[in-house]
Design a protein around this motif. Structure first.
Motif, PDB file in Angstrom:
ATOM      1  N   GLY A 159       0.765  -1.232   0.000  1.00  0.00           N
ATOM      2  CA  GLY A 159       0.000   0.000   0.000  1.00  0.00           C
ATOM      3  C   GLY A 159       0.794   1.280   0.000  1.00  0.00           C
ATOM      4  N   PHE A 160       2.128   1.191  -0.064  1.00  0.00           N
ATOM      5  CA  PHE A 160       2.940   2.411  -0.020  1.00  0.00           C
ATOM      6  C   PHE A 160       2.792   3.192  -1.314  1.00  0.00           C
ATOM      7  CE2 PHE A 160       7.553   4.068   0.818  1.00  0.00           C
ATOM      8  CZ  PHE A 160       7.044   5.331   1.031  1.00  0.00           C
ATOM      9  N   VAL A 161       3.059   2.553  -2.441  1.00  0.00           N
ATOM     10  CA  VAL A 161       2.915   3.200  -3.743  1.00  0.00           C
ATOM     11  C   VAL A 161       2.149   2.274  -4.676  1.00  0.00           C
ATOM     12  CG1 VAL A 161       5.041   4.553  -3.482  1.00  0.00           C
ATOM     13  CG2 VAL A 161       5.128   2.308  -4.622  1.00  0.00           C
ATOM     14  N   GLU A 162       1.577   2.867  -5.718  1.00  0.00           N
ATOM     15  CA  GLU A 162       0.878   2.105  -6.752  1.00  0.00           C
ATOM     16  C   GLU A 162       1.436   2.504  -8.105  1.00  0.00           C
ATOM     17  OE1 GLU A 162      -3.171   3.265  -6.204  1.00  0.00           O
ATOM     18  OE2 GLU A 162      -3.575   1.654  -4.758  1.00  0.00           O
ATOM     19  N   ALA A 163       1.674   1.540  -8.971  1.00  0.00           N
ATOM     20  CA  ALA A 163       2.183   1.818 -10.309  1.00  0.00           C
ATOM     21  C   ALA A 163       1.106   2.501 -11.153  1.00  0.00           C
ATOM     22  CB  ALA A 163       2.630   0.522 -10.978  1.00  0.00           C
ATOM     23  N   VAL A 164       1.522   3.478 -11.959  1.00  0.00           N
ATOM     24  CA  VAL A 164       0.629   4.132 -12.909  1.00  0.00           C
ATOM     25  C   VAL A 164       0.734   3.364 -14.215  1.00  0.00           C
ATOM     26  CG1 VAL A 164       0.104   6.269 -14.136  1.00  0.00           C
ATOM     27  CG2 VAL A 164       0.956   6.359 -11.778  1.00  0.00           C
ATOM     28  N   ALA A 165      -0.339   2.720 -14.598  1.00  0.00           N
ATOM     29  CA  ALA A 165      -0.308   1.812 -15.748  1.00  0.00           C
ATOM     30  C   ALA A 165       0.118   2.532 -17.018  1.00  0.00           C
ATOM     31  CB  ALA A 165      -1.684   1.181 -15.945  1.00  0.00           C
ATOM     32  N   GLY A 166       1.126   1.977 -17.683  1.00  0.00           N
ATOM     33  CA  GLY A 166       1.563   2.469 -18.980  1.00  0.00           C
ATOM     34  C   GLY A 166       2.338   3.769 -18.959  1.00  0.00           C
ATOM     35  N   ALA A 167       2.536   4.381 -17.812  1.00  0.00           N
ATOM     36  CA  ALA A 167       3.187   5.694 -17.745  1.00  0.00           C
ATOM     37  C   ALA A 167       4.670   5.548 -17.441  1.00  0.00           C
ATOM     38  CB  ALA A 167       2.533   6.564 -16.675  1.00  0.00           C
ATOM     39  N   ALA A 168       5.455   6.445 -18.000  1.00  0.00           N
ATOM     40  CA  ALA A 168       6.895   6.467 -17.743  1.00  0.00           C
ATOM     41  C   ALA A 168       7.387   7.892 -17.945  1.00  0.00           C
ATOM     42  CB  ALA A 168       7.635   5.513 -18.662  1.00  0.00           C
ATOM     43  N   ARG A 169       8.565   8.181 -17.405  1.00  0.00           N
ATOM     44  CA  ARG A 169       9.122   9.529 -17.521  1.00  0.00           C
ATOM     45  C   ARG A 169      10.606   9.421 -17.800  1.00  0.00           C
ATOM     46  NH1 ARG A 169       8.380  12.755 -12.331  1.00  0.00           N
ATOM     47  NH2 ARG A 169       6.230  12.897 -13.078  1.00  0.00           N
ATOM     48  N   LEU A 170      11.079  10.223 -18.763  1.00  0.00           N
ATOM     49  CA  LEU A 170      12.514  10.311 -18.994  1.00  0.00           C
ATOM     50  C   LEU A 170      13.156  11.034 -17.827  1.00  0.00           C
ATOM     51  CD1 LEU A 170      12.538  11.256 -22.789  1.00  0.00           C
ATOM     52  CD2 LEU A 170      13.236   9.080 -21.787  1.00  0.00           C
ATOM     53  N   THR A 171      14.259  10.513 -17.327  1.00  0.00           N
ATOM     54  CA  THR A 171      14.895  11.094 -16.147  1.00  0.00           C
ATOM     55  C   THR A 171      16.221  11.764 -16.449  1.00  0.00           C
ATOM     56  OG1 THR A 171      15.946   8.967 -15.637  1.00  0.00           O
ATOM     57  CG2 THR A 171      13.788   9.406 -14.645  1.00  0.00           C
ATOM     58  N   GLY A 172      16.609  11.839 -17.689  1.00  0.00           N
ATOM     59  CA  GLY A 172      17.855  12.500 -18.032  1.00  0.00           C
ATOM     60  C   GLY A 172      19.024  11.551 -18.187  1.00  0.00           C
ATOM     61  N   GLY A 173      18.858  10.317 -17.782  1.00  0.00           N
ATOM     62  CA  GLY A 173      19.925   9.341 -17.937  1.00  0.00           C
ATOM     63  C   GLY A 173      19.886   8.688 -19.305  1.00  0.00           C
ATOM     64  N   ARG A 174      20.744   7.705 -19.508  1.00  0.00           N
ATOM     65  CA  ARG A 174      20.814   7.026 -20.804  1.00  0.00           C
ATOM     66  C   ARG A 174      19.942   5.780 -20.847  1.00  0.00           C
ATOM     67  NH1 ARG A 174      27.300   7.255 -22.370  1.00  0.00           N
ATOM     68  NH2 ARG A 174      27.473   9.537 -22.388  1.00  0.00           N
ATOM     69  N   GLY A 175      19.393   5.389 -19.703  1.00  0.00           N
ATOM     70  CA  GLY A 175      18.586   4.178 -19.653  1.00  0.00           C
ATOM     71  C   GLY A 175      17.179   4.414 -20.144  1.00  0.00           C
ATOM     72  N   LYS A 176      16.352   3.384 -19.999  1.00  0.00           N
ATOM     73  CA  LYS A 176      14.962   3.495 -20.434  1.00  0.00           C
ATOM     74  C   LYS A 176      14.197   4.425 -19.492  1.00  0.00           C
ATOM     75  CE  LYS A 176      13.494  -0.623 -17.878  1.00  0.00           C
ATOM     76  NZ  LYS A 176      12.872  -1.970 -17.987  1.00  0.00           N
ATOM     77  N   PRO A 177      13.062   4.985 -19.946  1.00  0.00           N
ATOM     78  CA  PRO A 177      12.265   5.870 -19.082  1.00  0.00           C
ATOM     79  C   PRO A 177      11.851   5.164 -17.791  1.00  0.00           C
ATOM     80  CG  PRO A 177      11.539   6.006 -21.357  1.00  0.00           C
ATOM     81  CD  PRO A 177      12.519   4.873 -21.299  1.00  0.00           C
ATOM     82  N   ALA A 178      11.791   5.933 -16.714  1.00  0.00           N
ATOM     83  CA  ALA A 178      11.461   5.373 -15.405  1.00  0.00           C
ATOM     84  C   ALA A 178       9.947   5.253 -15.240  1.00  0.00           C
ATOM     85  CB  ALA A 178      12.031   6.256 -14.301  1.00  0.00           C
ATOM     86  N   ALA A 179       9.519   4.157 -14.640  1.00  0.00           N
ATOM     87  CA  ALA A 179       8.100   3.947 -14.366  1.00  0.00           C
ATOM     88  C   ALA A 179       7.599   4.978 -13.373  1.00  0.00           C
ATOM     89  CB  ALA A 179       7.874   2.540 -13.825  1.00  0.00           C
TER      90      ALA A 179
END
Length: 243
Positions: free
Chosen positions: A200-220
């Motif tokens: 119950g601490f956090v819940e994933a947002v379905a299908g959403a992601a955000r670029l964080t400035g790094g070289r990896g894939k967008p963060a959930a």
């Protein structure tokens, strides 16, 4: 029952309140301070506070003094969740007379700027990064240290940290809140594992992601979950333990 009681047999003393109110601004933990406009300690920075009046409880006095000295609106002050910290009663803590202080603390998101000019015995109020507080008046350095320890503990057992994140946030943004309040770097994979294992601490947002400035894939992205307390708690790492 009170006929033999002589109130004059005891030395009089005053009761005051002090408030350590924290927020996170620009990635730093800040505390609200006032600059004293009169002696003792005229010109020194201090925690907001003052004397409890005869008709007041300590908490009522704390809210009144905070509103008077900071210029924060009555609505903002009334909405604060103040937690009683402890009582400070060293005989020489105030040069004016024997003064016992009841201290309160709070960690609050989205706090507005205080008024440019303070009221009461304060001539100015402002948010100050905790790391830049030097030589506050009275025994307020001790109160500040105790209050910071208390709010650090509060993050271990409550979901308060999510209130300092956007409505939809990455686990990196949530981790940054903990690192700011705890003043320590945390291991990213270990933090992620603990957060996602806490019901119950956090819940994933379905299908959403955000670029964080790094070289990896967008963060959930995640949002705050339904829990109000953390079971198990998210404990601060001790010396020698993995962070």
């Amino acid at each position: 029952m009170t006929a033999a009681y002589d109130p004059h047999a005891f030395e009089p003393f005053a009761v005051t309140v002090d408030l350590a109110v924290f927020t996170v601004r620009a990635g730093q933990l800040h505390v609200l301070l006032i600059r004293r406009g009169q002696e003792p300690y005229a010109g020194a920075w201090a925690l907001p506070g003052g004397f409890v009046l005869p008709h007041e409880s300590a908490e009522s006095a704390a809210r009144r003094e905070l509103a008077e000295e900071s210029g924060l609106s009555d609505v903002v002050v009334a909405a604060l969740h103040l937690e009683q910290l402890r009582t400070y009663s060293e005989p020489d803590r105030d040069p004016r007379m024997r003064v016992v202080s009841v201290a309160f603390t709070a960690l609050v998101p989205d706090m507005p700027e205080p008024a440019a000019e303070g009221g009461g015995d304060a001539d100015r109020a402002r948010w100050v990064p905790v790391g830049e507080v030097a030589g506050p008046a009275f025994d307020h350095a001790v109160i500040l240290d105790d209050a910071r320890e208390r709010i650090g503990s509060k993050l271990e057992y409550s979901c308060l940290a999510t209130a300092f994140c956007p409505p939809e946030f990455t686990l990196g943004e949530l981790q940054a809140v903990y690192e700011t309040v705890w003043d320590t770097a945390l291991d990213r994979p270990n933090f992620r594992r603990k957060v996602l294992a806490t019901p119950g601490f956090v819940e994933a947002v379905a299908g959403a992601a955000r670029l964080t400035g790094g070289r990896g894939k967008p963060a959930a992205l995640y949002r705050s979950g339904p829990a109000t307390a953390l079971h198990p708690p998210l404990l601060r790492p001790s010396e020698g333990q993995p962070r």
